[in-house]
Design an enzyme around this catalytic site. Structure first.
Site, mmCIF file in Angstrom:
data_model
loop_
_atom_site.group_PDB
_atom_site.id
_atom_site.type_symbol
_atom_site.label_atom_id
_atom_site.label_comp_id
_atom_site.label_asym_id
_atom_site.label_seq_id
_atom_site.Cartn_x
_atom_site.Cartn_y
_atom_site.Cartn_z
ATOM 1 N N GLY A 73 -54.001 95.620 -31.191
ATOM 2 C CA GLY A 73 -54.955 96.544 -31.789
ATOM 3 C C GLY A 73 -55.388 97.619 -30.809
ATOM 4 N N TYR A 104 -55.013 98.871 -21.699
ATOM 5 C CA TYR A 104 -54.195 97.806 -21.089
ATOM 6 C C TYR A 104 -53.430 98.286 -19.847
ATOM 7 C CZ TYR A 104 -54.722 93.871 -24.345
ATOM 8 O OH TYR A 104 -55.185 92.788 -25.051
ATOM 9 N N HIS A 132 -59.008 96.157 -19.952
ATOM 10 C CA HIS A 132 -58.308 94.881 -20.221
ATOM 11 C C HIS A 132 -57.393 94.453 -19.078
ATOM 12 C CE1 HIS A 132 -59.895 95.334 -24.131
ATOM 13 N NE2 HIS A 132 -58.838 95.771 -24.786
HETATM 14 C C1 FAD Z 1 -57.294 86.270 -33.273
HETATM 15 C C2 FAD Z 1 -57.001 87.697 -32.896
HETATM 16 C C3 FAD Z 1 -57.084 88.088 -31.587
HETATM 17 C C4 FAD Z 1 -56.752 89.392 -31.218
HETATM 18 N N1 FAD Z 1 -56.796 89.738 -29.889
HETATM 19 C C5 FAD Z 1 -56.413 90.967 -29.515
HETATM 20 C C6 FAD Z 1 -56.377 91.327 -28.129
HETATM 21 O O1 FAD Z 1 -56.679 90.524 -27.243
HETATM 22 N N2 FAD Z 1 -55.974 92.580 -27.805
HETATM 23 C C7 FAD Z 1 -55.623 93.493 -28.747
HETATM 24 O O2 FAD Z 1 -55.277 94.618 -28.385
HETATM 25 N N3 FAD Z 1 -55.622 93.172 -30.065
HETATM 26 C C8 FAD Z 1 -56.004 91.948 -30.466
HETATM 27 N N4 FAD Z 1 -55.982 91.600 -31.792
HETATM 28 C C9 FAD Z 1 -55.458 92.592 -32.769
HETATM 29 C C10 FAD Z 1 -54.007 92.279 -33.116
HETATM 30 O O3 FAD Z 1 -53.186 92.324 -31.984
HETATM 31 C C11 FAD Z 1 -53.494 93.263 -34.164
HETATM 32 O O4 FAD Z 1 -54.284 93.076 -35.330
HETATM 33 C C12 FAD Z 1 -52.025 93.038 -34.481
HETATM 34 O O5 FAD Z 1 -51.223 93.287 -33.365
HETATM 35 C C13 FAD Z 1 -51.543 93.939 -35.612
HETATM 36 O O6 FAD Z 1 -50.290 93.490 -36.040
HETATM 37 P P1 FAD Z 1 -50.107 92.856 -37.520
HETATM 38 O O7 FAD Z 1 -48.674 92.541 -37.715
HETATM 39 O O8 FAD Z 1 -51.093 91.751 -37.726
HETATM 40 O O9 FAD Z 1 -50.514 94.132 -38.347
HETATM 41 P P2 FAD Z 1 -51.010 94.248 -39.851
HETATM 42 O O10 FAD Z 1 -52.474 93.952 -39.910
HETATM 43 O O11 FAD Z 1 -50.111 93.506 -40.762
HETATM 44 O O12 FAD Z 1 -50.744 95.795 -40.133
HETATM 45 C C14 FAD Z 1 -51.258 96.808 -39.281
HETATM 46 C C15 FAD Z 1 -51.362 98.124 -40.055
HETATM 47 O O13 FAD Z 1 -50.086 98.519 -40.546
HETATM 48 C C16 FAD Z 1 -50.083 98.605 -41.961
HETATM 49 N N5 FAD Z 1 -48.831 98.021 -42.412
HETATM 50 C C17 FAD Z 1 -48.352 96.819 -42.049
HETATM 51 N N6 FAD Z 1 -47.134 96.601 -42.593
HETATM 52 C C18 FAD Z 1 -46.836 97.718 -43.292
HETATM 53 C C19 FAD Z 1 -45.710 98.115 -44.047
HETATM 54 N N7 FAD Z 1 -44.635 97.324 -44.194
HETATM 55 N N8 FAD Z 1 -45.727 99.326 -44.615
HETATM 56 C C20 FAD Z 1 -46.798 100.140 -44.487
HETATM 57 N N9 FAD Z 1 -47.905 99.802 -43.760
HETATM 58 C C21 FAD Z 1 -47.926 98.615 -43.177
HETATM 59 C C22 FAD Z 1 -51.311 97.851 -42.437
HETATM 60 O O14 FAD Z 1 -51.835 98.390 -43.626
HETATM 61 C C23 FAD Z 1 -52.274 98.050 -41.279
HETATM 62 O O15 FAD Z 1 -52.946 99.285 -41.357
HETATM 63 C C24 FAD Z 1 -56.349 90.326 -32.200
HETATM 64 C C25 FAD Z 1 -56.294 89.925 -33.555
HETATM 65 C C26 FAD Z 1 -56.601 88.627 -33.893
HETATM 66 C C27 FAD Z 1 -56.521 88.218 -35.349
#
Ligand code: FAD
Length: 214
Positions: A148, A154, A160
């Site tokens: 995120g 980073y 971070h």
């Molecule tokens: C427990 C936890 C801990 C975390 N810790 C950290 C941390 O330490 N450091 C950090 O930087 N981040 C952290 N995060 C954030 C996390 O890394 C991001 O939420 C994650 O990398 C996003 O990837 P995703 O596949 O889940 O994305 P998604 O949530 O699936 O998608 C991301 C975006 O892309 C869009 N999207 C996805 N797929 C498509 C598609 N096929 N077509 C069009 N649009 C699409 C979605 O609408 C959304 O806007 C944390 C999150 C959690 C839940």
């Protein structure tokens, strides 16, 4: 080349799923063989525990390293572990696709390493077979991950700290420790909120990178 994608994200419609799907398409089109371990879909057990050793050889003192080595040699580890070991043996390259959670990997993936990278299979500690002599020598390994945060958070001087250092336990103390060659990681920053055009651009960048290393 045989590529095993070890994929850890709970949602099939996630961005990480799209990266995994793009990797499968690209690698198959390029003539590679591909297998995927979709850990959440498999409901892969994350915790290493006594169930991993259904036929233990220790009776008095339970030594996990000893049970790993004995179980591996006798093919008597838990069936899901033996199945993953067979896939790792088959693979020339291991590709790990996951989101960054707490500056690390999701617990289910950590559990995959705890349970599958058993002593006797990936390293031979009693005989000093680690790093250059690790038992997975000849294989490649690569991290592909999303976060995120933005890239500037980073960096070495950012709040971070350097992301490469957060992941060093994986690329150095795991991949290199077991003898594998590390393919430089692929990172997608700002992945939490993306417009569709940004998703497409990142998937295209991923495809181009993958073709340059596979
Ligand atoms: C427990 C936890 C801990 C975390 N810790 C950290 C941390 O330490 N450091 C950090 O930087 N981040 C952290 N995060 C954030 C996390 O890394 C991001 O939420 C994650 O990398 C996003 O990837 P995703 O596949 O889940 O994305 P998604 O949530 O699936 O998608 C991301 C975006 O892309 C869009 N999207 C996805 N797929 C498509 C598609 N096929 N077509 C069009 N649009 C699409 C979605 O609408 C959304 O806007 C944390 C999150 C959690 C839940």
């Amino acid at each position: 080349m045989n590529v095993l994608i070890v994929y850890a994200h709970p949602y099939p419609a996630s961005f990480n799923a799209a990266m995994k799907d793009r990797a499968v398409d690209v690698l198959l089109k390029a003539g590679h063989e591909v297998k995927v371990s979709d850990l959440y879909a498999m409901k892969f057990k994350a915790a290493l525990d006594q169930d991993d050793f259904p036929d233990p050889c220790s009776r008095s003192f339970f030594s996990i390293p000893n049970e790993m080595m004995a179980g591996f040699v006798r093919g008597k580890l838990a069936p899901d572990v033996m199945a993953e070991i067979a896939k790792v043996k088959w693979a020339d390259m291991l590709l790990f696709q996951f989101p960054i959670w707490w500056s690390s990997m999701p617990a289910i993936l950590k559990g995959w390493f705890d349970r599958v990278f058993v002593q006797g299979f990936v390293v031979d500690l009693p005989n000093g077979m680690i790093y250059a002599d690790g038992l997975l020598k000849g294989k490649k390994a690569m991290i592909s991950t999303t976060m995120g945060s933005s890239a500037d958070l980073y960096t070495e001087d950012g709040p971070h700290g350097d992301l490469n250092l957060h992941l060093k336990s994986l690329w150095h103390n795991t991949f290199e420790f077991c003898g594998m060659e590390v393919v430089p990681s692929f990172y997608v920053f700002n992945a939490g909120e993306m417009e569709e055009f940004q998703v497409e651009a990142e998937l295209d960048r991923w495809e181009e990178y993958l073709l340059s290393v596979a």
